[in-house]
Design an enzyme around this catalytic site. Structure first.
Site, PDB file in Angstrom:
ATOM      1  N   HIS A  17      30.315  36.463  31.575  1.00 30.87           N
ATOM      2  CA  HIS A  17      31.134  37.166  32.577  1.00 30.87           C
ATOM      3  C   HIS A  17      30.390  38.401  33.092  1.00 30.87           C
ATOM      4  O   HIS A  17      30.373  38.675  34.294  1.00 30.87           O
ATOM      5  CB  HIS A  17      32.446  37.681  31.943  1.00 30.87           C
ATOM      6  CG  HIS A  17      33.390  36.619  31.488  1.00 30.87           C
ATOM      7  ND1 HIS A  17      33.940  36.610  30.230  1.00 30.87           N
ATOM      8  CD2 HIS A  17      33.914  35.544  32.138  1.00 30.87           C
ATOM      9  CE1 HIS A  17      34.764  35.577  30.117  1.00 30.87           C
ATOM     10  NE2 HIS A  17      34.761  34.907  31.257  1.00 30.87           N
ATOM     11  N   LYS A  41      50.928  31.392  28.344  1.00 31.14           N
ATOM     12  CA  LYS A  41      49.824  31.173  27.414  1.00 31.14           C
ATOM     13  C   LYS A  41      49.521  32.465  26.658  1.00 31.14           C
ATOM     14  O   LYS A  41      49.231  33.489  27.278  1.00 31.14           O
ATOM     15  CB  LYS A  41      48.590  30.745  28.231  1.00 31.14           C
ATOM     16  CG  LYS A  41      47.532  30.060  27.422  1.00 31.14           C
ATOM     17  CD  LYS A  41      46.529  29.412  28.379  1.00 31.14           C
ATOM     18  CE  LYS A  41      45.125  29.509  27.824  1.00 31.14           C
ATOM     19  NZ  LYS A  41      44.110  29.243  28.835  1.00 31.14           N
ATOM     20  N   ARG A  90      28.678  27.862  36.154  1.00 23.33           N
ATOM     21  CA  ARG A  90      27.771  27.613  35.024  1.00 23.33           C
ATOM     22  C   ARG A  90      27.003  26.315  35.195  1.00 23.33           C
ATOM     23  O   ARG A  90      25.845  26.218  34.839  1.00 23.33           O
ATOM     24  CB  ARG A  90      28.569  27.558  33.716  1.00 23.33           C
ATOM     25  CG  ARG A  90      29.098  28.895  33.281  1.00 23.33           C
ATOM     26  CD  ARG A  90      30.068  28.755  32.149  1.00 23.33           C
ATOM     27  NE  ARG A  90      31.236  28.012  32.568  1.00 23.33           N
ATOM     28  CZ  ARG A  90      32.376  27.965  31.905  1.00 23.33           C
ATOM     29  NH1 ARG A  90      32.485  28.600  30.765  1.00 23.33           N
ATOM     30  NH2 ARG A  90      33.394  27.298  32.359  1.00 23.33           N
ATOM     31  N   SER A 127      34.565  31.728  26.813  1.00 24.23           N
ATOM     32  CA  SER A 127      35.355  32.507  25.848  1.00 24.23           C
ATOM     33  C   SER A 127      35.934  31.603  24.770  1.00 24.23           C
ATOM     34  O   SER A 127      35.990  31.970  23.597  1.00 24.23           O
ATOM     35  CB  SER A 127      36.493  33.241  26.559  1.00 24.23           C
ATOM     36  OG  SER A 127      35.986  34.171  27.462  1.00 24.23           O
TER      37      SER A 127
END
Ligand code: PNS
Length: 157
Positions: A17, A41, A90, A127
């Site tokens: 990040h 969540k 990515r 993450s």
């Protein structure tokens, strides 16, 4: 003045990040790192903890600030005068979903999304994987800032 947003969950912030935020801070006048408050969540870190870690990780970048948001990202962009959304890519596997979100967001408010390719050394980084490894005692010290590593150790102690 070009103001952009780097949105995400940041549970917690990783060096991947920060690669994107750092590079965005060199390209644009103002960068807001915006943490989604996802009521459906529960994360490992609270939104306040995530913001604190992000603040610490970006304190050397004067044109970067942090914020949290609920609801639609495009509404955050409108309210905060954001010109564009900046996302890291990515790998090609990110592209399908990111393109879909970019086009949906563009259709809602015409806000543009700009993609920055992740530096290759971070192309596997997420993450969720960092948490998985840290949870089982693996070494993630090369993947997150020192203080995030310490907080992960504390959470899983
Ligand atoms: O770090 P993440 O979880 O991949 O980030 C995803 C995020 C927060 C960027 C995305 O879920 C989002 O923008 N959510 C806000 C709700 C929204 O605007 N949804 C419509 C997107 S097309």
């Amino acid at each position: 003045m070009t103001k952009v947003v780097c949105p995400g969950s940041f549970d917690p912030v990783t060096n991947g990040h920060l690669d994107i935020v750092n590079r965005a801070s060199r390209l644009f006048d103002e960068v807001v790192v915006a943490v989604l408050v996802n009521e459906s969540k529960t994360g490992l870190f609270t939104v306040e903890e995530r913001l604190d870690l992000l603040d610490r990780a970006t304190e050397h970048l004067p044109n970067v600030s942090t914020a949290s948001f609920t609801g639609l990202l495009v509404d955050f962009c409108t309210t905060h005068g954001v010109d564009a959304i900046v996302k890291g890519l990515r790998a090609v596997t990110d592209f399908d979903y990111e393109l879909q979100m970019a086009q949906m967001n563009g259709s809602l408010t015409e806000v543009d999304t700009l993609f920055i390719p992740t530096t290759p050394e971070y192309s596997f980084l997420a993450s969720s994987l960092v948490k998985e490894v840290a949870k089982h005692g693996g070494d993630v010290s090369a993947l997150v800032p020192d203080f995030v590593d310490a907080e992960l150790k504390a959470k899983y102690a």
